[in-house]
Motif scaffolding. Sequence first.
Motif, PDB file in Angstrom:
ATOM      1  N   CYS A 111     -18.197   3.145 -48.426  1.00  0.00           N
ATOM      2  CA  CYS A 111     -16.859   3.702 -48.579  1.00  0.00           C
ATOM      3  C   CYS A 111     -16.745   4.481 -47.476  1.00  0.00           C
ATOM      4  CB  CYS A 111     -16.862   4.579 -50.075  1.00  0.00           C
ATOM      5  SG  CYS A 111     -17.021   3.480 -51.594  1.00  0.00           S
ATOM      6  N   GLU A 158     -17.685   4.219 -44.222  1.00  0.00           N
ATOM      7  CA  GLU A 158     -17.589   3.351 -43.247  1.00  0.00           C
ATOM      8  C   GLU A 158     -16.275   2.543 -43.445  1.00  0.00           C
ATOM      9  OE1 GLU A 158     -18.473   1.251 -39.491  1.00  0.00           O
ATOM     10  OE2 GLU A 158     -18.784   3.101 -40.530  1.00  0.00           O
ATOM     11  N   ILE A 216     -13.689   3.646 -44.959  1.00  0.00           N
ATOM     12  CA  ILE A 216     -12.433   4.525 -44.982  1.00  0.00           C
ATOM     13  C   ILE A 216     -12.249   4.713 -43.363  1.00  0.00           C
ATOM     14  CG2 ILE A 216     -11.684   6.925 -45.011  1.00  0.00           C
ATOM     15  CD1 ILE A 216     -13.043   6.752 -47.973  1.00  0.00           C
ATOM     16  N   ARG A 217     -13.044   4.989 -42.716  1.00  0.00           N
ATOM     17  CA  ARG A 217     -13.125   4.972 -41.274  1.00  0.00           C
ATOM     18  C   ARG A 217     -12.579   3.835 -40.558  1.00  0.00           C
ATOM     19  NH1 ARG A 217     -15.251   3.338 -36.737  1.00  0.00           N
ATOM     20  NH2 ARG A 217     -16.934   2.201 -37.531  1.00  0.00           N
ATOM     21  N   LEU A 269     -10.561   1.312 -42.047  1.00  0.00           N
ATOM     22  CA  LEU A 269      -9.230   1.163 -42.288  1.00  0.00           C
ATOM     23  C   LEU A 269      -8.424   2.339 -42.169  1.00  0.00           C
ATOM     24  CD1 LEU A 269     -10.095   0.596 -46.394  1.00  0.00           C
ATOM     25  CD2 LEU A 269      -9.047  -1.148 -44.721  1.00  0.00           C
ATOM     26  N   SER A 270      -8.774   3.373 -41.532  1.00  0.00           N
ATOM     27  CA  SER A 270      -7.914   4.556 -41.014  1.00  0.00           C
ATOM     28  C   SER A 270      -7.533   4.093 -39.666  1.00  0.00           C
ATOM     29  CB  SER A 270      -8.609   5.862 -41.155  1.00  0.00           C
ATOM     30  OG  SER A 270      -8.859   6.276 -42.456  1.00  0.00           O
ATOM     31  N   ALA A 271      -8.403   3.555 -38.847  1.00  0.00           N
ATOM     32  CA  ALA A 271      -8.406   3.054 -37.568  1.00  0.00           C
ATOM     33  C   ALA A 271      -7.350   1.941 -37.509  1.00  0.00           C
ATOM     34  CB  ALA A 271      -9.392   2.746 -36.899  1.00  0.00           C
ATOM     35  N   LYS A 272      -7.455   1.088 -38.610  1.00  0.00           N
ATOM     36  CA  LYS A 272      -6.584  -0.243 -38.370  1.00  0.00           C
ATOM     37  C   LYS A 272      -5.264   0.268 -38.763  1.00  0.00           C
ATOM     38  CE  LYS A 272      -7.544  -3.634 -37.755  1.00  0.00           C
ATOM     39  NZ  LYS A 272      -7.419  -4.529 -36.632  1.00  0.00           N
ATOM     40  N   ARG A 273      -4.900   1.160 -39.960  1.00  0.00           N
ATOM     41  CA  ARG A 273      -3.747   1.761 -40.115  1.00  0.00           C
ATOM     42  C   ARG A 273      -3.161   2.608 -38.835  1.00  0.00           C
ATOM     43  NH1 ARG A 273      -4.450   6.740 -43.163  1.00  0.00           N
ATOM     44  NH2 ARG A 273      -4.951   7.352 -41.270  1.00  0.00           N
ATOM     45  N   ASP A 274      -3.711   3.206 -38.065  1.00  0.00           N
ATOM     46  CA  ASP A 274      -3.563   3.690 -37.001  1.00  0.00           C
ATOM     47  C   ASP A 274      -2.760   2.716 -35.946  1.00  0.00           C
ATOM     48  OD1 ASP A 274      -3.968   6.033 -38.257  1.00  0.00           O
ATOM     49  OD2 ASP A 274      -5.783   6.697 -37.015  1.00  0.00           O
ATOM     50  N   ASP A 298       0.290   1.312 -37.203  1.00  0.00           N
ATOM     51  CA  ASP A 298       1.446   2.227 -36.969  1.00  0.00           C
ATOM     52  C   ASP A 298       2.057   2.216 -35.537  1.00  0.00           C
ATOM     53  OD1 ASP A 298       1.649   3.081 -39.652  1.00  0.00           O
ATOM     54  OD2 ASP A 298       0.356   4.914 -39.120  1.00  0.00           O
TER      55      ASP A 298
END
Length: 121
Positions: free
Chosen positions: A77, A79, A81-82, A84-89, A92
């Motif tokens: 989880c 990894e 989150i890390r 997915l957060s980078a992909k979200r950024d 954006d």
Amino acid sequence: MKIGEIAKAAGVTTSRIRFYEKRGIIAPAERGPNGYRDYPEELVALLRFIEHAQGLGFTLREIASVEVRSGPHPISCAEAIRLLSAKRDAVDALIAEARQRKRRIEALIGELQASQAGTAG
């Protein structure tokens, strides 16, 4: 499991599985005495993970760089989150760039329309 069984269970094509194997995304299957590929049942979860990740915009190179573990959840989880957060950024940033490009296009359209109106009279 045979390739057709794995493909059906994971919701992918057999050619997709062979492609992933050739690219090193998944480990090559063991071969039985009859020469057929024999895949472990855990591969279903990994194939679903790969398909889901691609649907979220991850490249095969990004997916291949992830350390995969066996079981129903191919990555931790933390990894996930890390990543997915980078992909979200990244998404954006693409959205912001697209909005800026749209503003420039709209400005150019306005300039051209004004120029056209000035010469049409």
